[in-house]
Scaffold this motif. Structure first.
Motif, PDB file in Angstrom:
ATOM      1  N   ALA A 192      23.120  -1.125  10.703  1.00  0.00           N
ATOM      2  CA  ALA A 192      23.185  -1.869  11.951  1.00  0.00           C
ATOM      3  C   ALA A 192      23.947  -3.168  11.730  1.00  0.00           C
ATOM      4  N   ALA A 193      24.330  -3.807  12.810  1.00  0.00           N
ATOM      5  CA  ALA A 193      25.103  -5.050  12.714  1.00  0.00           C
ATOM      6  C   ALA A 193      24.225  -6.248  12.407  1.00  0.00           C
ATOM      7  N   LYS A 194      22.920  -6.122  12.629  1.00  0.00           N
ATOM      8  CA  LYS A 194      22.003  -7.223  12.313  1.00  0.00           C
ATOM      9  C   LYS A 194      20.921  -6.694  11.367  1.00  0.00           C
ATOM     10  N   PRO A 195      20.203  -7.586  10.690  1.00  0.00           N
ATOM     11  CA  PRO A 195      19.243  -7.127   9.682  1.00  0.00           C
ATOM     12  C   PRO A 195      18.128  -6.264  10.273  1.00  0.00           C
ATOM     13  N   ASP A 196      17.588  -5.403   9.449  1.00  0.00           N
ATOM     14  CA  ASP A 196      16.373  -4.680   9.824  1.00  0.00           C
ATOM     15  C   ASP A 196      15.147  -5.555   9.612  1.00  0.00           C
ATOM     16  N   ILE A 197      15.137  -6.284   8.496  1.00  0.00           N
ATOM     17  CA  ILE A 197      14.017  -7.161   8.143  1.00  0.00           C
ATOM     18  C   ILE A 197      14.548  -8.488   7.621  1.00  0.00           C
ATOM     19  N   ASP A 198      13.952  -9.593   8.070  1.00  0.00           N
ATOM     20  CA  ASP A 198      14.134 -10.885   7.415  1.00  0.00           C
ATOM     21  C   ASP A 198      12.919 -11.111   6.522  1.00  0.00           C
ATOM     22  N   PHE A 199      13.143 -11.073   5.220  1.00  0.00           N
ATOM     23  CA  PHE A 199      12.054 -11.160   4.242  1.00  0.00           C
ATOM     24  C   PHE A 199      12.074 -12.531   3.578  1.00  0.00           C
ATOM     25  N   TYR A 200      10.983 -13.293   3.766  1.00  0.00           N
ATOM     26  CA  TYR A 200      10.839 -14.610   3.158  1.00  0.00           C
ATOM     27  C   TYR A 200       9.893 -14.506   1.966  1.00  0.00           C
ATOM     28  N   PHE A 201      10.386 -14.895   0.790  1.00  0.00           N
ATOM     29  CA  PHE A 201       9.596 -14.739  -0.429  1.00  0.00           C
ATOM     30  C   PHE A 201       9.442 -16.069  -1.151  1.00  0.00           C
TER      31      PHE A 201
ATOM     32  N   VAL B 265      10.151  -0.628   0.907  1.00  0.00           N
ATOM     33  CA  VAL B 265       9.073  -0.919  -0.041  1.00  0.00           C
ATOM     34  C   VAL B 265       9.420  -2.186  -0.818  1.00  0.00           C
ATOM     35  N   ILE B 266       8.485  -3.125  -0.843  1.00  0.00           N
ATOM     36  CA  ILE B 266       8.667  -4.375  -1.580  1.00  0.00           C
ATOM     37  C   ILE B 266       7.553  -4.483  -2.613  1.00  0.00           C
ATOM     38  N   SER B 267       7.926  -4.708  -3.876  1.00  0.00           N
ATOM     39  CA  SER B 267       6.916  -4.684  -4.941  1.00  0.00           C
ATOM     40  C   SER B 267       7.281  -5.640  -6.069  1.00  0.00           C
ATOM     41  N   GLU B 268       6.240  -6.181  -6.708  1.00  0.00           N
ATOM     42  CA  GLU B 268       6.422  -6.955  -7.940  1.00  0.00           C
ATOM     43  C   GLU B 268       6.056  -6.142  -9.165  1.00  0.00           C
TER      44      GLU B 268
ATOM     45  N   VAL C 184       9.037 -10.755   7.544  1.00  0.00           N
ATOM     46  CA  VAL C 184       7.982 -10.471   6.579  1.00  0.00           C
ATOM     47  C   VAL C 184       7.925 -11.652   5.616  1.00  0.00           C
ATOM     48  N   THR C 185       6.750 -12.245   5.443  1.00  0.00           N
ATOM     49  CA  THR C 185       6.588 -13.389   4.552  1.00  0.00           C
ATOM     50  C   THR C 185       5.558 -13.049   3.483  1.00  0.00           C
ATOM     51  N   LEU C 186       5.980 -13.122   2.219  1.00  0.00           N
ATOM     52  CA  LEU C 186       5.093 -12.804   1.104  1.00  0.00           C
ATOM     53  C   LEU C 186       5.232 -13.857   0.014  1.00  0.00           C
TER      54      LEU C 186
ATOM     55  N   SER D 214       4.350 -14.657  -4.249  1.00  0.00           N
ATOM     56  CA  SER D 214       4.124 -13.972  -5.519  1.00  0.00           C
ATOM     57  C   SER D 214       2.642 -13.668  -5.700  1.00  0.00           C
ATOM     58  N   GLY D 215       2.356 -12.436  -6.134  1.00  0.00           N
ATOM     59  CA  GLY D 215       0.983 -12.005  -6.281  1.00  0.00           C
ATOM     60  C   GLY D 215       0.414 -11.375  -5.034  1.00  0.00           C
ATOM     61  N   PHE D 216       1.292 -11.091  -4.046  1.00  0.00           N
ATOM     62  CA  PHE D 216       0.822 -10.542  -2.777  1.00  0.00           C
ATOM     63  C   PHE D 216       0.100  -9.209  -2.979  1.00  0.00           C
ATOM     64  N   MET D 217      -0.871  -8.990  -2.121  1.00  0.00           N
ATOM     65  CA  MET D 217      -1.631  -7.739  -2.094  1.00  0.00           C
ATOM     66  C   MET D 217      -1.726  -7.257  -0.651  1.00  0.00           C
ATOM     67  N   PRO D 218      -1.726  -5.969  -0.386  1.00  0.00           N
ATOM     68  CA  PRO D 218      -1.525  -4.925  -1.393  1.00  0.00           C
ATOM     69  C   PRO D 218      -0.083  -4.894  -1.879  1.00  0.00           C
ATOM     70  N   ASP D 219       0.088  -4.439  -3.081  1.00  0.00           N
ATOM     71  CA  ASP D 219       1.394  -4.256  -3.682  1.00  0.00           C
ATOM     72  C   ASP D 219       1.511  -2.775  -4.078  1.00  0.00           C
ATOM     73  N   PRO D 220       2.443  -2.030  -3.487  1.00  0.00           N
ATOM     74  CA  PRO D 220       3.592  -2.502  -2.734  1.00  0.00           C
ATOM     75  C   PRO D 220       3.298  -2.759  -1.255  1.00  0.00           C
ATOM     76  N   TYR D 221       4.157  -3.609  -0.641  1.00  0.00           N
ATOM     77  CA  TYR D 221       4.202  -3.754   0.803  1.00  0.00           C
ATOM     78  C   TYR D 221       5.149  -2.681   1.338  1.00  0.00           C
ATOM     79  N   VAL D 222       4.721  -1.954   2.376  1.00  0.00           N
ATOM     80  CA  VAL D 222       5.521  -0.851   2.911  1.00  0.00           C
ATOM     81  C   VAL D 222       5.683  -1.025   4.413  1.00  0.00           C
ATOM     82  N   LYS D 223       6.904  -0.860   4.904  1.00  0.00           N
ATOM     83  CA  LYS D 223       7.209  -0.965   6.329  1.00  0.00           C
ATOM     84  C   LYS D 223       8.043   0.242   6.755  1.00  0.00           C
TER      85      LYS D 223
END
Length: 300
Positions: free
Chosen positions: A216-225, A296-299, A183-185, A187-196
């Protein structure tokens, strides 16, 4: 309910019958719930009306409808409760009025330092019903707005949320491809919040490291901000689920953060002045069984 009954008696007094809006009226945009499995809600509102706020309080300005736009039913946790009004047209000037369960009114105009957006944060919110009006500073017409209501979890406010800078989770491999991708977001991303929507849990027992839950042994999400240059920026990563969940994050500097039960049984982590880069996110369950959850990812 007792608060609203008491206010009904208050409204019937000769002194205030003509100077306060009707908190008991049917809200134009219905009702919403916040708490437990939901940490934010949003509602598009055509803001304005004929009720002049200066008639109820000389320090208030603007025009609202006589009945609420929205009624919020809130279940309190250890979070702050934030109400923000955003506008489509930067020249529009909204106002916001809130009637809390304790019978107190809250008002704001121009809460946004960079514009006309209105904002109210209640630091110690109560459980109960909140009547919310979104108005227009000018009486001439209605304006298009979006009301966003969210819980704010400040880092360090919860005894179950913390920094684990020296932790070594040798069974977790952040170099592995995440289950639910990247997931790549910015600052100021819309819609806010991002939900997965994801499935939380796994076979790694975090108790071996002194923490609760299974991931889990590996990440669920790799989030690039990519953050802005705003020194007051915040980024909140949280989980909504009907099951008791936990949250484990490795930030761009390699620091680990853990959270459990920040919002009821749901975890949340807020980064003040978030760093640019990769956040490896693990969403686990307190017990060993997997569960459906929303990341949920939010600013806000």
């Amino acid at each position: 309910m007792a608060t609203f009954v008491a206010f009904l008696m208050f409204l019937s007094s000769p002194l205030f019958a003509q100077t306060l809006p009707n908190v008991l009226g049917d809200p134009y945009y219905g009702t919403a719930e916040l708490g437990n499995s939901a940490s934010s809600v949003s509602q598009d509102i055509l803001a304005g009306g004929s009720f002049d706020l200066s008639e109820m309080n000389g320090d208030y300005e603007g025009f609202i409808s006589s009945v609420p736009d929205l009624q919020l039913t809130y279940e309190a946790s250890n979070s702050e409760l934030n109400f923000t009004v955003e506008v489509e047209d930067g020249a529009d000037d909204p106002v916001i009025l809130i009637f809390s369960p304790s019978g107190e009114f809250h008002f704001n105009d121009d809460g946004d330092e960079n514009g006309y957006n209105s904002e109210i944060t209640i630091e110690n919110p109560e459980s109960g019903n909140y009547a919310v009006w979104v108005g227009n500073y000018d009486a001439e017409d209605f304006i298009s707005t979006t009301l966003v209501i969210s819980e704010i979890n400040r880092y360090g406010n919860s005894e179950n949320t913390g920094l684990i800078s020296n932790a070594s989770f040798d069974e977790l491999d952040i170099s592995e491809d995440p289950y639910y991708g990247d997931v790549t977001l910015e600052s100021g991303f819309m819609p806010d919040p991002y939900v997965k929507t994801i499935t939380a849990g796994g076979s790694v027992d975090l108790s071996q490291y002194g923490y609760s839950g299974y991931t889990a042994a590996k990440p669920d999400i790799d989030f690039y901000f990519t953050p802005s240059s705003n020194a007051n920026e915040t980024l909140t990563i949280s989980v909504n689920s009907e099951t008791d969940t936990i949250l484990l994050i490795n930030d761009p500097e390699g620091t680990w953060y853990f959270s459990d039960d920040s919002n009821g049984v749901n975890p949340a982590i807020t980064f003040q002045d978030p760093k640019d880069g990769l956040y490896s996110i693990f969403v686990g369950t307190f017990d060993s069984e997997n569960a459906e959850a929303e990341l949920v990812i939010s600013e806000l």
